[in-house]
Motif scaffolding. Structure first.
Motif, PDB file in Angstrom:
ATOM      1  N   LYS A   1       2.128   4.956  -0.713  1.00 59.20           N
ATOM      2  CA  LYS A   1       1.377   6.209  -0.805  1.00 59.20           C
ATOM      3  C   LYS A   1       2.278   7.304  -1.353  1.00 59.20           C
TER       4      LYS A   1
ATOM      5  N   HIS B   1      -4.730   1.943  -3.295  1.00 58.07           N
ATOM      6  CA  HIS B   1      -4.400   3.281  -2.817  1.00 58.07           C
ATOM      7  C   HIS B   1      -4.050   4.229  -3.970  1.00 58.07           C
ATOM      8  N   ASP B   2      -4.225   3.733  -5.200  1.00 59.39           N
ATOM      9  CA  ASP B   2      -3.981   4.543  -6.399  1.00 59.39           C
ATOM     10  C   ASP B   2      -2.605   5.195  -6.362  1.00 59.39           C
ATOM     11  N   TYR B   3      -1.606   4.408  -6.018  1.00 58.89           N
ATOM     12  CA  TYR B   3      -0.230   4.914  -6.024  1.00 58.89           C
ATOM     13  C   TYR B   3       0.159   5.268  -7.445  1.00 58.89           C
ATOM     14  N   LYS B   4       0.658   6.470  -7.647  1.00 59.36           N
ATOM     15  CA  LYS B   4       0.880   6.981  -8.999  1.00 59.36           C
ATOM     16  C   LYS B   4       2.326   6.854  -9.464  1.00 59.36           C
TER      17      LYS B   4
ATOM     18  N   SER C   1      -1.552  -4.458  -8.032  1.00 60.13           N
ATOM     19  CA  SER C   1      -0.697  -3.272  -8.106  1.00 60.13           C
ATOM     20  C   SER C   1      -0.659  -2.709  -9.514  1.00 60.13           C
ATOM     21  N   GLN C   2      -0.021  -1.560  -9.669  1.00 65.06           N
ATOM     22  CA  GLN C   2       0.027  -0.886 -10.958  1.00 65.06           C
ATOM     23  C   GLN C   2       1.370  -0.182 -11.120  1.00 65.06           C
TER      24      GLN C   2
ATOM     25  N   THR D   1       0.818  -1.220   0.000  1.00 68.65           N
ATOM     26  CA  THR D   1       0.000   0.000   0.000  1.00 68.65           C
ATOM     27  C   THR D   1       0.854   1.272   0.000  1.00 68.65           C
TER      28      THR D   1
ATOM     29  N   THR E   1      -2.292  -3.930 -13.122  1.00 67.57           N
ATOM     30  CA  THR E   1      -2.487  -3.062 -14.281  1.00 67.57           C
ATOM     31  C   THR E   1      -1.183  -2.327 -14.597  1.00 67.57           C
TER      32      THR E   1
ATOM     33  N   LYS F   1      -2.792  -0.692  -6.220  1.00 61.94           N
ATOM     34  CA  LYS F   1      -3.959  -0.165  -6.939  1.00 61.94           C
ATOM     35  C   LYS F   1      -4.990   0.410  -5.986  1.00 61.94           C
TER      36      LYS F   1
END
Length: 522
Positions: free
Chosen positions: A224, A272-275, A298-299, A222, A329, A270
């Motif tokens: 961040k 936590h939409d980690y960019k 994950s992404q 997770t 993704t 994914k």
């Protein structure tokens, strides 16, 4: 990896490298001091000289300011009270002035948690370097029967993590470099809710056996964003680690089932939409209970130039593949070499979106679920494959992995620091040794951790690669600094490609960087 309590196992950091003239001169370092620690010292000492050191790591850590270093002398360091950490790091450095914890030159201290939750815990701190230490848990003195009988979320003895970046406030810019991390009942190296994490050149083995929290050797859980993230720019790097013999032998309390025990897992980014982007490169992962390396939920992950051998050894759960992505993704699985156990899965396409497998060598196990146009199913011809101390996963003469990979600008050296040959490089973590010598260093690409968006797969035009910097090395002794703002960092071979407009400066002044981390659940 999982943990629901306050003591979660983790590990983190990140950094970057820019040549002078591209980013300007590094920021001036603040005045700093070194604190010394010895088991023969006293916390009533000033701690500022080897002759009058502190006694405890905690006293030194609680005395630090940005730019300071803690130099740890010979001895075995244990927790002062049951349930406590041997070392809890809560003070932060700052850009250009990290706080460094390292072995004193010529010394070999051992951090030995026995009844605490962690050997080293980073709690809400940033700009931290942890380098050249041995962290040794107590698993060799615990039986499986004892662990099963005593298994509890409240008992640290069976859940002790070696090195953990704690859940909570987002710690960031953490370098974990060149450590030996082994035999902790809980996780080896883990980072939770963290950003800008580098885990490089560590030896991580014999962990996660007895924890009820589903741990692994190296894990990122997770993550961040602590700043603006971009799916084209690496912020987490797991590179050049050797990871083996990590396995879950006690049921995970969440489901009363067996889970994890992976070598390296990137876990639930994914949700936590980690960019930011994650690079997992040049690692050797073998004989772990779960996967060798995988991305789970994950992404923005690149799993490139790794070697995995006969993971999925646990008989307590359905076998995991050697290297793969699941429910992920935007993942690229490229230039790896994997040798699996008979009848076990080779990779996965379960609930994946935009996941690319290509230029991998597969051997053993079941036929791949998904196979890229340049993937090969063939014996990689390791020099001496095996799970014992003498195993050698370098490529032997005639290996199909030699000279058949796709050039990947972010990875220009191998696990040893040897340059990858020009043209088509070799697949896996090791570059093939030609004519008794390693290949000459390939052009080192220059990147910035906090710079403008960059395409990690972009191949530079001829003549646009930067020349290797003098003294470039992959050894854990590099001057690694947790700044992420353009100063020189460990040049370990995985570097984000420089934007084309900066190529001319890079050609004259090159430099390099690298970095990387965990998991699966069916």
């Amino acid at each position: 990896m999982k943990r629901t309590g306050r003591y979660v196992l983790s590990a983190l950091l990140a950094g970057a490298a820019l040549p002078l003239g591209v980013a300007g001169s590094p920021p001036a370092q603040a005045a700093s001091r070194t604190y010394y620690v010895s088991t023969a010292g006293s916390d009533s000492n000033p701690g500022t000289s080897p002759s009058k050191p502190f006694r405890t790591l905690q006293k030194a850590a609680d005395s630090t300011a940005p730019g300071d270093a803690v130099s740890i002398m010979n001895g075995t360091y244990t927790e002062r009270a049951g349930g406590s950490d041997v070392l809890a790091i809560s003070r932060s450095g700052r850009p250009g002035a990290p706080i460094t914890f390292q072995a004193h030159p010529g010394h070999h201290p051992v951090i030995n948690p026995l009844t605490g939750w962690n050997g080293i815990r980073v709690s809400g701190a940033s700009y931290i370097v942890i380098r050249g230490l041995e962290i040794k848990g107590d698993s060799e003195n615990i039986s499986l029967a004892q662990a099963e009988q005593g298994a509890s979320t409240r008992k640290p003895k069976y859940n002790t993590n070696c090195l953990s970046v704690d859940r909570g406030a987002t710690s960031h810019h953490i370098d974990i470099i060149g450590n030996t991390v082994h035999h902790c009942p809980g996780g080896g190296i883990s980072a939770i809710d963290a950003d800008h994490v580098t885990i490089d050149h560590n030896h991580v083995y014999g962990n996660a056996w007895f924890s009820v929290f589903g741990q692994s050797g190296i894990s990122i859980l997770t993550a961040k964003d602590s700043d603006a993230g971009d799916g084209r720019t690496y912020k987490i790097r797991i590179t050049a680690n050797t990871v083996h013999d990590n396995e879950t032998r006690v049921k995970w309390e969440h489901c009363q089932c067996y889970s994890d025990g992976n070598g390296i897992i990137i876990d639930t980014l994914k949700g936590h939409d980690y960019k930011g982007r994650v690079l997992v490169a040049n690692n050797v992962s073998y004989d772990n209970g779960g996967s060798g390396i995988h991305s789970y939920k994950s992404q923005h992950v690149d799993i490139v130039h790794n070697t995995a051998y006969q993971n999925g050894r646990s008989t307590r759960m359905d076998p995991y593949a050697n290297i793969y992505a699941q429910d992920s993704t935007d993942v690229r699985v490229l230039n790896n070499v994997t040798s699996g156990r008979p009848g076990q899965p080779t990779n996965s396409q379960h609930r994946d979106v935009d996941v690319t497998y290509d230029y991998n060598v597969y051997y053993g196990g079941r036929a791949p679920e998904v196979k890229g146009p340049h993937d090969i199913v063939a014996d990689p011809r390791f020099v001496k494959p095996g799970t014992g101390a003498g195993a050698d996963f370098r490529l032997g003469k005639g290996s199909p992995a030699i000279g058949t990979a796709e050039p990947f600008p972010a990875v220009t050296t191998d696990i040893t620091g040897a340059g990858r040959a020009g043209g088509a490089p070799d697949r896996g973590a090791y570059a093939f040794i030609r004519n008794g010598t390693a290949p000459s260093a390939a052009p080192t690409m220059v990147g910035t951790d906090n710079g403008s968006p960059q395409n990690p797969l972009a191949t530079p035009a001829p003549g646009q690669g930067a020349r290797p910097s003098a003294g470039t090395s992959a050894s854990p002794g590099n001057d690694v600094r947790a700044t992420g703002d353009g100063e020189s960092l460990a040049r370990t071979g995985a570097n984000v490609v420089v934007p084309l407009g900066m190529a001319a400066a890079a050609l004259a002044l090159g430099g390099g960087i690298i970095f990387l981390i965990r998991r699966k659940r069916s």
